[in-house]
Enzyme design. Sequence first.
Site, PDB file in Angstrom:
ATOM      1  N   GLU A 127       0.816  -1.218   0.000  1.00  0.00           N
ATOM      2  CA  GLU A 127       0.000   0.000   0.000  1.00  0.00           C
ATOM      3  C   GLU A 127       0.841   1.256   0.000  1.00  0.00           C
ATOM      4  O   GLU A 127       0.506   2.223  -0.664  1.00  0.00           O
ATOM      5  CB  GLU A 127      -0.924   0.014   1.225  1.00  0.00           C
ATOM      6  CG  GLU A 127      -2.184  -0.807   1.081  1.00  0.00           C
ATOM      7  CD  GLU A 127      -1.908  -2.280   1.153  1.00  0.00           C
ATOM      8  OE1 GLU A 127      -0.781  -2.643   1.515  1.00  0.00           O
ATOM      9  OE2 GLU A 127      -2.805  -3.064   0.837  1.00  0.00           O
ATOM     10  N   HIS A 155      -9.999  -5.802  10.018  1.00  0.00           N
ATOM     11  CA  HIS A 155     -10.734  -5.402   8.822  1.00  0.00           C
ATOM     12  C   HIS A 155     -11.967  -4.593   9.193  1.00  0.00           C
ATOM     13  O   HIS A 155     -12.902  -4.504   8.419  1.00  0.00           O
ATOM     14  CB  HIS A 155     -11.172  -6.646   8.033  1.00  0.00           C
ATOM     15  CG  HIS A 155     -10.020  -7.371   7.413  1.00  0.00           C
ATOM     16  ND1 HIS A 155      -9.110  -8.072   8.137  1.00  0.00           N
ATOM     17  CD2 HIS A 155      -9.649  -7.499   6.127  1.00  0.00           C
ATOM     18  CE1 HIS A 155      -8.213  -8.610   7.334  1.00  0.00           C
ATOM     19  NE2 HIS A 155      -8.521  -8.278   6.110  1.00  0.00           N
TER      20      HIS A 155
END
Lengths: 399, 491
Positions: free
Chosen positions: A135, A204
């Site tokens: 990322e 998450h």
Amino acid sequence: MASSIIQRIGAATSFDTNNNYFHRRSFSGRQSSFVVVRSDGANITTRLKPNGGRTHHLVTNAVATKPHTSAASKPGHEILLFDALREGLEEEMDRDPRVCIMGEDVGHYGGSYKVTKGLAPKYGDLRVLDTPIAENAFTGMGIGAAMTGLRPIIEGMNMGFLLLAFNQISNNCGMLHYTSGGQFKIPVVIRGPGGVGRQLGAEHSQRLESYFQSIPGIQMVACSTPYNAKGLMKAAIRSDNPVILFEHVLLYNLKETIPDEEYVLNLEEAEMVRPGQHVTILTYSRMRYHVMQAAKTLVNKGYDPEVIDIRSLKPFDLHTIGNSVKKTHRVLIVEECMRTGGIGASLTAAINENFHDYLDAPIVCLSSQDVPTPYAGTLEEWTVVQPPQIVAAVEQLCQ
Amino acid sequence: MAASYLSKSNKIIINNIKLSKFYMFRSLNHTSSVTDSVFSRRLIHSTTPPPLLNHAGIETGTFYRGFESVSGGRRSHTATSFSEEIDQLPVEAPLQQELNFPGGKVKFTPKRMFTPGSNEERTNCYRVLNENGELIVDNDSFKMSKELAVRMYTDMVTLQVMDTIFYEAQRQGRISFYLTTIGEEAINIASAAALKNIDFVFPQYREPGVLLWRGFTLQEFANQLFGNKYDQGKGRQMPIHYGSKKLNYITVSSTVATQIPQAVGAAYSMKMEKKDSCAITYFGDGGSSTGDFHAGLNFAAVMEAPVIFFCRNNGWAISTPISDQLRGDGVVVRGKAYGIPSIRVDGNDALAIYSAVYEARKMAIEKQTPVLIEALTYRAGHHSTSDDSTKYRPADEIEWWRDDQSPVKRFKKWIESNGWWSDQVEMEHRSSIRKQLSQAIQAAERVEKPPVADMFNDVYDVPPKNLNEQQDLLTKHIKKHAQEYPSNVAV
């Protein structure tokens, strides 16, 4: 009601004159304290001091709309939220060849929530780019590409993964326009699903808006309906500032009829969901639906809550919010962020600072507890604010 | 794998990667035992795209299709190839055997051999000029015009003088911070000379020579150091954080190695717009340890982006010597791991650097590939004005590198041997630069700083309400308490 108006006006004149910005707002507010501000730009320009571009932005970007739940003049088309996002993406990519998408599995897989489905076959593998798993690197890539002329949309497969990109987002994305003296601009859109889902586990289920809100130089918006999802996506892409668009994992399958004609929403504007008189409920993203559900119960019990979806998380639309506070004098904030350092915490501070004298009661903020989101379904449900809690809070507030 | 697919289109490559990514996931639990024919049937597949999968597999986005087509039916055109291989699997397998793993054919060996972490001999270093300024290669095989050589040398000297004078200015308290490029003048100037102005530069912080080459004036350098109102960066960054959109040099950002993936992004945008230019990014040996370095190189290779990764391996990351920074043969060997063509170059040899970067640029643009260049050199100065490197390294080591291996001296010897330079010209040039610099510093010192109002601009394209409010508050406060604040800064 009338007596309270007079009291309010009386109170306004005795403000500490050192608080100049407050003073200015109170004057403008008084003239229109009972006009409901809709999510259109028309009313706003008359009241705001013409201090430059921002007001012009409000006019040009906003669309004069009626609440879209009422029948539209032209028949629109029914669409799911993820598809509305995709529609927005596609229209912008058609309109401007510099718009491109990068992220994990956005290409032929179509994105983890199908937001980019069908775009890679249409625009090619280079314009809808599948990246390896890093990322920080692909966010950096997006920033570099933006500085050299493209308008990338960076997708985090889950917002939580963007924590890895924090260095690039904070130190470069937010800062480079400033530190380069305005030479380089970074028109990126960073988007992805976040929030608490259905048993996705703690890692998450992050609410990144809390962590990012301090970064100077970025804007943050959260979408909650197909209508505002598409409009905010388009506005974010067209904006020259870096914008972080927060989507919610559980809202992707919401269905709504949206207009056929093109529309772009205003990034800095809040949305009036339900006008009311007794209490202002401020919320965003998924919590909007919990609030509306609670509103049904509240209406049955005789309350008249005003519900505002703040949409713009940075900066807050203190104008819309302020007008509402001046009308109802009670504020309840319902958010999914943790109690400490969340959007609600900042919003509470901002409202207290600016509208303290209009409040009849302390601001109540309902947020998730300061715990990692548990996996067990029952536990997970209890970390998220539920409608009965909202009803109870309103009842308490309106005593 | 990348090399064999360079000639194919992007689509196929992406498809391959998609397929192989999936296959890798699926085959996690299987061992590559060739004797088990059931297993091997599952694993044998081709990495060239089976035509059927192209549309069918992709449209529905369901990956198990590919897998089933191999294990279930004979649709895949590899059917014939794998049945051949099945037939070739007797109990006593011949030594030459290979398998089409995801990622390409791999040969098997019954010899259990671990590749050593490093070879006896390190990767060779490309050098063209020796310490005496003599060309090692044939004079004819290396040509450089007098004009270019003299311009390069002049700029190297300017850089050297600039560093000395600005460093002294910091020591005198006139500027707050500075960092020198002593020992790396050749890297700065020669690499810049081999590029074109349209190539985007993503610097770390020890590359002001690139700006100098492209036309940044001494006055502009001084303005940035003093953070006055003429600074391109409007006084918002520390000294030496130069940036110039005009010269395609991204503003320096203090964070180490974040510019590496950004350079890949710029290269990606050039690739998309089919530009005849490349991106280049500089970083040190320390920067090569970061996550951004690894991901950036990997991305560039996968995306076939035209970017040059220039590593200034000067042996020191502040006080961390190279032996504490990495093991393995420096940074150049990492290129191969990512599938990137790489070269090791003598960082004190201006001609070698010029030649390497020139060729790298050509490769990057024509073949659309990243290139890794590791320039071995020595950081002859301190890390910055906040550092005293004699604390962690011997003074005579510093001296030896600074004097004996000086890239400036070496290049000077070469151009002198060609009759293109003389001591007289050198003296004149140095004194002229010194004079210009002291004038620039004095001028920059006198210019006023940017106004307070400017502090709130450029955070966004247009200042939002909250910033306008904050600006208002601050302005009113300063006006009210004017005696507490410097009077020479505009509000």
